[in-house]
Enzyme design. Structure first.
Site, PDB file in Angstrom:
ATOM      1  N   GLU A   1       0.826  -1.384   0.025  1.00 49.77           N
ATOM      2  CA  GLU A   1      -0.029   0.032   0.060  1.00 49.77           C
ATOM      3  C   GLU A   1       0.929   1.168   0.063  1.00 49.77           C
ATOM      4  O   GLU A   1       1.826   1.404   0.608  1.00 49.77           O
ATOM      5  CB  GLU A   1      -0.920  -0.063   1.254  1.00 49.77           C
TER       6      GLU A   1
ATOM      7  N   THR B   1      -3.654   4.751  -1.821  1.00 50.55           N
ATOM      8  CA  THR B   1      -4.853   5.425  -1.041  1.00 50.55           C
ATOM      9  C   THR B   1      -5.617   6.596  -1.596  1.00 50.55           C
ATOM     10  O   THR B   1      -5.000   7.265  -2.688  1.00 50.55           O
ATOM     11  CB  THR B   1      -4.248   5.845   0.449  1.00 50.55           C
TER      12      THR B   1
END
Length: 606
Positions: A20, A51
């Site tokens: 991520e 994100t």
């Protein structure tokens, strides 16, 4: 390719993992992150996730980053997408752009809670929860066939509901029944608690793949920040282990790597969990070392038993990393156990922020703006300090005097936070409490500060950081909101009596900017000297990072005002403050005299 199809086709004996990233706040950081992703792609992740900032605040950068990783690097990308606080039409725009760029995976999140009170809802009313986004995509002939949808799960309970497990499981089940294809969990540090939660999930009939979130501890202060933001329960044994090494970033990092390995071995040992999701904070070395120690790097076939059998040296217990005897009790462990707020260390402490160590440690807002990790975010893409719902401690200020009272109550520890400070005043700042209160009473609303320190031991309880047997120093600075008249007066005094020892930055909403700092200059305001090491600079104040923070700071005023209906006294006043106030940072270079900055600003005391 859809992640659900990739997982189904993945060899059962071969663990998988995803990485991520968040979109960096600066162009230089963005470019440097692409280089980092290119290197990490050699580890063969099954996917990379990107994100999404609250309310679409990072929309363009998130879509650009996801599109590049998908098209240029050939890595399947999962785009996080929050649905609350999104203006009408923005969800459709994001989905169409993602589709056009070949992105087939969406992590559907609620995001920040809806704004306002029951009579004021300035958002797209179709989206209040993550399940609304799942249902919307699955009901759309345009989007449903194209996208694989993931959803979030919270093994320790949702931050907004940690007391009713039945409700949390019902919500998760509803999201899966609405069409979710996989689940990514919030990070955790209690593997046993996760496994207990997993058993309950399967008993509830939820059968889609579950990918646990893992974040190797980067630094002690960053760890506490994430724990507080996500309301994660940390086993007391971990806090006790961290206590004697909390000021030494390198030891904390090594501990975090070993802890992550231990957690991953436990949660993947039953055969149900086939892969993990790494929250990288845009760093790479810790994740790479975890995968190497697991012998997963490059997708090599490994099972838990094979790892243990093949390891040339058995993995040592986590506790063996802590080698320095200590008799100190762990206040942090006690605080976490009792679910009270843990004080987050002041900016820069224990976070090494020079270019040579970008790969090692987080790079907060006082770090190097060229770092990919500059302005590190929380796991689900929040932009750091965020207003969220109006906190009861803040009241409903309708005048500048009531705002002053809020900032004073925070300084007096009567308000646990402000929209600009997510935690109580640090022990370090308590040493200059008198000066901070005096300036605040004079209308200079302080949001960040530190006192001057001249060569204290690195083990000092209030100011210490880094390895033992070192020494730390820091210059005094203060940051505040003020009127343009105050900016004019401080500028004049610096010209007349600053003597070259006082630097400042000041900016307003309209983009006006003033400074006496040369364009390429960087002020290191916290540094340490340690045996066998170069001088380490941990807090840097310079033009680009100040201007980046300025954008966020004024957006917080905007967000705060939006909680109140148009025309209300509160909204009118907050909008006026946003338009007329300046953000100003003042630094005094004479760290030998702890009173130098405060003596210089004495004219602004009330």
């Amino acid at each position: 390719m859809k992640l659900s199809d990739k997982i189904a086709a993945h060899p059962a004996h071969r663990p998988f993992y995803t990485f991520e990233f968040f979109p960096p706040r600066t162009d230089q950081g963005f470019d440097n992150l692409l280089t980092r992703i290119s290197r990490l792609s050699n580890l063969d992740p099954i996917a990379i996730s990107v994100t999404w900032g609250a309310g679409g605040s990072t929309k363009d950068r998130s879509l650009d980053l996801a599109g590049i990783t998908q098209a240029d690097y050939g890595i399947d990308t999962i785009l996080h997408l929050t649905c609350t606080n999104m203006v009408p039409g923005l969800v459709d725009d994001a989905l169409r752009t993602a589709k056009a760029r070949g992105i087939q995976n969406i992590l559907a999140l609620r995001g920040d809670p809806p704004r306002g009170q029951e009579h004021w809802t300035p958002i797209d009313s179709r989206f209040s929860h993550g399940v609304d986004l799942v249902k919307y995509i699955r009901s759309s002939p345009e989007f449903s066939p194209h996208f694989c949808i993931g959803v979030a799960a919270y093994p320790e309970g949702h931050p907004d509901n940690q007391t009713d497990d039945d409700v949390n499981f019902d919500v998760l089940k509803e999201k899966v029944e609405a069409g979710a294809d996989f689940i990514v969990t919030q990070l955790f540090y209690d593997a046993d608690r996760f496994l207990h939660w997993l058993e309950r999930v399967r008993r509830e009939g939820i059968s889609v793949p579950i990918i646990p979130g893992v974040m190797p501890i980067p630094t002690y202060s960053s760890f506490l920040r994430v724990v507080n933001l996500c309301r994660i329960q940390v086993p007391p044994s971990i806090m006790i282990d961290l206590e004697p090494i909390r000021h030494d970033d390198q030891l904390v990092k090594e501990y975090g790597i070993r802890l992550a390995v231990d957690i991953i071995l436990k949660v993947t040992g039953n055969g149900d969990i086939r892969g993990v999701h790494f929250c990288t904070l845009n760093l790479e070395k810790s994740v790479q070392l975890v995968l190497e120690r697991l012998k997963w790097a490059g997708g090599s076939p490994t099972t838990r038993n094979k790892l243990i059998a093949d390891s040339p040296v058995p993995l040592p217990p986590i506790s063996e990393l802590v080698v320095t005897p200590t008799t100190a009790t762990s206040d942090a462990a006690a605080a976490l156990t009792s679910k009270t707020t843990v004080e987050i260390e002041p900016p820069g402490r224990g976070e090494i922020n020079n270019a040579a160590t970008w790969d090692d440690f987080p790079n907060g807002r006082f770090g190097d703006y060229k770092s990919p990790a500059f302005g590190a975010q929380d796991q689900w893409g929040g932009l750091g300090l965020s207003v969220h719902p109006v906190h009861p401690d803040w009241g409903n200020p309708a005048t500048a005097e009531e705002l002053t009272d809020l900032f004073l109550r925070h300084l007096d520890s009567k308000a646990a936070s402000t929209p600009f400070s997510s935690s109580p005043l640090s022990a370090e700042s308590q040493t200059i409490l008198h000066q901070l209160k005096a300036l605040t009473r004079g209308g200079l609303w302080t949001v960040c500060s530190q006192p001057a320190v001249d060569t204290l031991p690195s083990t000092d309880e209030n100011f210490g950081w880094g390895p033992r047997d070192g020494y730390v120093s820091q210059k005094a600075f203060i940051e505040f909101f003020c009127t343009e008249e105050v900016v004019d007066k401080i500028e004049k005094k610096i010209r007349l009596s600053g003597g070259g020892s006082v630097h400042y930055f000041a900016a307003n909403l309209q983009g006006d900017f003033r400074t006496n700092v040369p364009e390429d200059a960087r002020n290191a305001v916290t540094w340490g000297v340690f045996p066998g090491k170069e001088i380490v600079q941990t807090t840097i104040i310079e033009r680009e990072s100040f201007l980046t923070w300025k954008e966020e700071a004024f957006s917080i005023w905007t967000e705060w005002a939006s909680f109140y209906p148009p025309g209300s006294d509160q909204r009118t006043m907050l909008d006026e403050v946003r338009r007329t106030r300046w953000l100003m940072s003042v630094l005094h270079h004479n760290f030998k005299n702890p009173g130098a900055l405060w003596d210089f600003l004495v004219d602004f005391y009330s």
